[in-house]
Write a protein that holds these residues in place. Sequence first.
Motif, PDB file in Angstrom:
ATOM      1  N   UNK A  19      -1.358   5.569  -8.966  1.00  0.00           N
ATOM      2  CA  UNK A  19      -0.263   5.207  -8.052  1.00  0.00           C
ATOM      3  C   UNK A  19       0.961   6.081  -8.294  1.00  0.00           C
ATOM      4  N   UNK A  20       1.301   6.288  -9.572  1.00  0.00           N
ATOM      5  CA  UNK A  20       2.451   7.126  -9.911  1.00  0.00           C
ATOM      6  C   UNK A  20       2.218   8.570  -9.471  1.00  0.00           C
ATOM      7  N   UNK A  21       0.998   9.077  -9.701  1.00  0.00           N
ATOM      8  CA  UNK A  21       0.683  10.460  -9.300  1.00  0.00           C
ATOM      9  C   UNK A  21       0.769  10.605  -7.790  1.00  0.00           C
ATOM     10  N   UNK A  22       0.190   9.654  -7.059  1.00  0.00           N
ATOM     11  CA  UNK A  22       0.239   9.711  -5.589  1.00  0.00           C
ATOM     12  C   UNK A  22       1.684   9.628  -5.093  1.00  0.00           C
ATOM     13  N   UNK A  23       2.488   8.773  -5.727  1.00  0.00           N
ATOM     14  CA  UNK A  23       3.884   8.667  -5.342  1.00  0.00           C
ATOM     15  C   UNK A  23       4.630   9.979  -5.518  1.00  0.00           C
ATOM     16  N   UNK A  24       4.367  10.662  -6.629  1.00  0.00           N
ATOM     17  CA  UNK A  24       4.997  11.962  -6.879  1.00  0.00           C
ATOM     18  C   UNK A  24       4.499  13.012  -5.881  1.00  0.00           C
ATOM     19  N   UNK A  25       3.221  12.955  -5.544  1.00  0.00           N
ATOM     20  CA  UNK A  25       2.676  13.906  -4.565  1.00  0.00           C
ATOM     21  C   UNK A  25       3.306  13.710  -3.193  1.00  0.00           C
ATOM     22  N   UNK A  26       3.439  12.455  -2.783  1.00  0.00           N
ATOM     23  CA  UNK A  26       4.087  12.178  -1.492  1.00  0.00           C
ATOM     24  C   UNK A  26       5.547  12.622  -1.533  1.00  0.00           C
ATOM     25  N   UNK A  27       6.196  12.425  -2.687  1.00  0.00           N
ATOM     26  CA  UNK A  27       7.569  12.907  -2.835  1.00  0.00           C
ATOM     27  C   UNK A  27       7.665  14.409  -2.658  1.00  0.00           C
ATOM     28  N   UNK A  28       6.675  15.139  -3.184  1.00  0.00           N
ATOM     29  CA  UNK A  28       6.653  16.591  -3.021  1.00  0.00           C
ATOM     30  C   UNK A  28       6.488  16.971  -1.555  1.00  0.00           C
ATOM     31  N   UNK A  29       5.635  16.224  -0.846  1.00  0.00           N
ATOM     32  CA  UNK A  29       5.436  16.496   0.581  1.00  0.00           C
ATOM     33  C   UNK A  29       6.730  16.253   1.354  1.00  0.00           C
ATOM     34  N   UNK A  30       7.416  15.158   1.022  1.00  0.00           N
ATOM     35  CA  UNK A  30       8.689  14.856   1.689  1.00  0.00           C
ATOM     36  C   UNK A  30       9.696  15.971   1.434  1.00  0.00           C
ATOM     37  N   UNK A  31       9.734  16.479   0.191  1.00  0.00           N
ATOM     38  CA  UNK A  31      10.641  17.599  -0.115  1.00  0.00           C
ATOM     39  C   UNK A  31      10.334  18.813   0.744  1.00  0.00           C
ATOM     40  N   UNK A  32       9.042  19.165   0.854  1.00  0.00           N
ATOM     41  CA  UNK A  32       8.660  20.349   1.638  1.00  0.00           C
ATOM     42  C   UNK A  32       9.001  20.175   3.109  1.00  0.00           C
ATOM     43  N   UNK A  33       8.700  18.997   3.648  1.00  0.00           N
ATOM     44  CA  UNK A  33       8.995  18.732   5.054  1.00  0.00           C
ATOM     45  C   UNK A  33      10.498  18.790   5.312  1.00  0.00           C
ATOM     46  N   UNK A  34      11.292  18.384   4.311  1.00  0.00           N
ATOM     47  CA  UNK A  34      12.758  18.364   4.460  1.00  0.00           C
ATOM     48  C   UNK A  34      13.395  19.699   4.131  1.00  0.00           C
ATOM     49  N   UNK A  35      12.574  20.687   3.755  1.00  0.00           N
ATOM     50  CA  UNK A  35      13.096  22.026   3.498  1.00  0.00           C
ATOM     51  C   UNK A  35      13.542  22.283   2.075  1.00  0.00           C
ATOM     52  N   UNK A  36      13.092  21.448   1.138  1.00  0.00           N
ATOM     53  CA  UNK A  36      13.447  21.639  -0.272  1.00  0.00           C
ATOM     54  C   UNK A  36      12.237  22.138  -1.058  1.00  0.00           C
ATOM     55  N   UNK A  37      12.510  22.762  -2.170  1.00  0.00           N
ATOM     56  CA  UNK A  37      11.464  23.296  -3.025  1.00  0.00           C
ATOM     57  C   UNK A  37      11.010  22.210  -4.010  1.00  0.00           C
ATOM     58  N   UNK A  38       9.782  21.681  -3.854  1.00  0.00           N
ATOM     59  CA  UNK A  38       9.342  20.597  -4.750  1.00  0.00           C
ATOM     60  C   UNK A  38       9.181  21.053  -6.198  1.00  0.00           C
ATOM     61  N   UNK A  39       8.816  22.315  -6.401  1.00  0.00           N
ATOM     62  CA  UNK A  39       8.659  22.806  -7.778  1.00  0.00           C
ATOM     63  C   UNK A  39      10.007  22.820  -8.482  1.00  0.00           C
ATOM     64  N   UNK A 317      19.536  21.188  -5.805  1.00  0.00           N
ATOM     65  CA  UNK A 317      20.111  20.844  -4.510  1.00  0.00           C
ATOM     66  C   UNK A 317      19.207  19.895  -3.708  1.00  0.00           C
ATOM     67  N   UNK A 318      18.423  19.086  -4.434  1.00  0.00           N
ATOM     68  CA  UNK A 318      17.582  18.077  -3.793  1.00  0.00           C
ATOM     69  C   UNK A 318      18.326  16.754  -3.845  1.00  0.00           C
ATOM     70  N   UNK A 319      18.501  16.053  -2.724  1.00  0.00           N
ATOM     71  CA  UNK A 319      19.256  14.786  -2.739  1.00  0.00           C
ATOM     72  C   UNK A 319      18.691  13.805  -3.748  1.00  0.00           C
ATOM     73  N   UNK A 320      19.569  13.226  -4.545  1.00  0.00           N
ATOM     74  CA  UNK A 320      19.117  12.277  -5.568  1.00  0.00           C
ATOM     75  C   UNK A 320      18.520  11.019  -4.942  1.00  0.00           C
ATOM     76  N   UNK A 321      18.858  10.749  -3.682  1.00  0.00           N
ATOM     77  CA  UNK A 321      18.292   9.570  -3.006  1.00  0.00           C
ATOM     78  C   UNK A 321      16.775   9.671  -2.853  1.00  0.00           C
ATOM     79  N   UNK A 322      16.246  10.896  -2.977  1.00  0.00           N
ATOM     80  CA  UNK A 322      14.808  11.078  -2.849  1.00  0.00           C
ATOM     81  C   UNK A 322      14.052  10.300  -3.929  1.00  0.00           C
ATOM     82  N   UNK A 323      14.730  10.055  -5.061  1.00  0.00           N
ATOM     83  CA  UNK A 323      14.094   9.277  -6.126  1.00  0.00           C
ATOM     84  C   UNK A 323      13.699   7.893  -5.610  1.00  0.00           C
ATOM     85  N   UNK A 324      14.546   7.308  -4.778  1.00  0.00           N
ATOM     86  CA  UNK A 324      14.223   5.991  -4.215  1.00  0.00           C
ATOM     87  C   UNK A 324      12.996   6.066  -3.306  1.00  0.00           C
ATOM     88  N   UNK A 325      12.831   7.204  -2.621  1.00  0.00           N
ATOM     89  CA  UNK A 325      11.646   7.397  -1.785  1.00  0.00           C
ATOM     90  C   UNK A 325      10.396   7.464  -2.658  1.00  0.00           C
TER      91      UNK A 325
END
Length: 352
Positions: A19-39, A317-325
Motif C-alpha cells: 500500500x505504501x509503495x503504491x501510494x508513493x508510485x501514484x504520488x510520482x505520477x501526480x508529480x509528473x502530470x503536474x509538471x514536477x520532477x518526481x526523482x 519546488x514541489x508543493x508540500x501539500x502533495x504529501x497529503x495526496x
Amino acid sequence: MPKITLSPRMIGVLVPIVSAVFGLLVGAIVMMVSGYDPIAGYGALWEGMVGTPRAFGETLRTMIPLVLAGLSVAFAFRTGLFNIGVEGQLLVGWFASVWAGYALHLPSVLHIPLSILGAAIAGGIWGVIPGFLKGKFKVNEVIVTIMLNYVALYLTYDFIKRFLDAGNEKSYDIQETASLASTMLSNITGGSRLHWGIVVALIMAVLMWFLIDRTALGYELKAVGFNTHASQYAGMKVSRNIVLSMSIAGAFAGIGGAMEGLGTFQNMTAMSSFTGIGFDGIAVALLGGNNAFGILLAALLFGGLKSAAPQMNFTANVPSELINVIIAFIIFFVASSYVLRWLLSRLSKEGK
C-alpha cells in the motif's frame, strides 16, 4: 515455474508495505502530470526525512504523538469500537499535562510522571463519555466521539484563555522539572527537537501489545468486541468492558497530547482548529494493521513524510501539500486491502 508460498501472516505483513509503495508510485505520477520532477521530489523528501542527523531527529519527534494516536485508534478497533475522538482526547490530555507541568512544583522524578498521568486521566475521562453512552444506551460511538472533538477544541481554548493565558493565546510554559526536552538527544541529532517522549512512545507500544495480546483483560475486551451477545452469555460485563476499552484508548491519546505539551512545545496554544494528529492516527493505525509494532513503523513513515514535506518545496519546488495526496492514496490502498490480499494470494500456492 513454482509459485511463491505466502502464508496468511506474510500476506498481512505485505499488504501495508505494498500500500505504501503504491501510494508513493501514484504520488510520482501526480508529480509528473503536474509538471514536477518526481526523482527530485522524492530525493528531497528522503533528504528531509533521514538525510542528516537533524532531519532524522525531527522525523522521530514528529513520529512520537502519531504513535500514541495510532495506538488509541488501534486499541479501540481491536476491541470492536471506532474511536474517532482521538483528536479531542489528545487536546484535553495536552492541556492537563501543561497545567500540571506549570502549576505543580515537584522534583523531575515525580513531576514528569504525574504530568503524563494527568494527561492519561484527562484523555481517559474523555473516552469514558462515549464508552458509557455506547455501553449503557447503545449510542453510536463514532457520532459521539466526533462531536466531542469540537467540545474538547473549544473547551481547551476557553480554559487556556481563562486560567493559563500568558499572552498571544498561549499558555504559560511548563516548569523545567516537567520537561521531556533532552540536550543529549538534541546534540546527537544535530540540534533537532527530539525529546524523551520517544522512550514513552516505545513503552506505550509494548504496553498496548502486552495488554491486548497477553492478558486476560485483553482477551475479554476483544471477546466483547467480536460478539457482545456471546460475551454476555459467558458472564462478561459488556457495558463495563466497553467503557474500559474507550477509557484506555482515550488514555493513549491523552499521553500523545502530553508528548507535545511536555516535549515539543513546552506549552499549549489556544487552538481555533484541530492539530490533525488525531486524524492522522487513524491512518497510522490502518497502515500498521492495528498492531502495536506495525504502528511504530507506520508512524515513522508518516512522521518522516510530515516533517520532510517543506524540504520538497524548498529544494525541489514541489508543493508540500502533495504529501497529503500521497498519504491519502496510501490510506486508499490500505482500505482496498481485500483486493491486495487477493492479488498476493494469487502469487501463493495457498491462493489456488
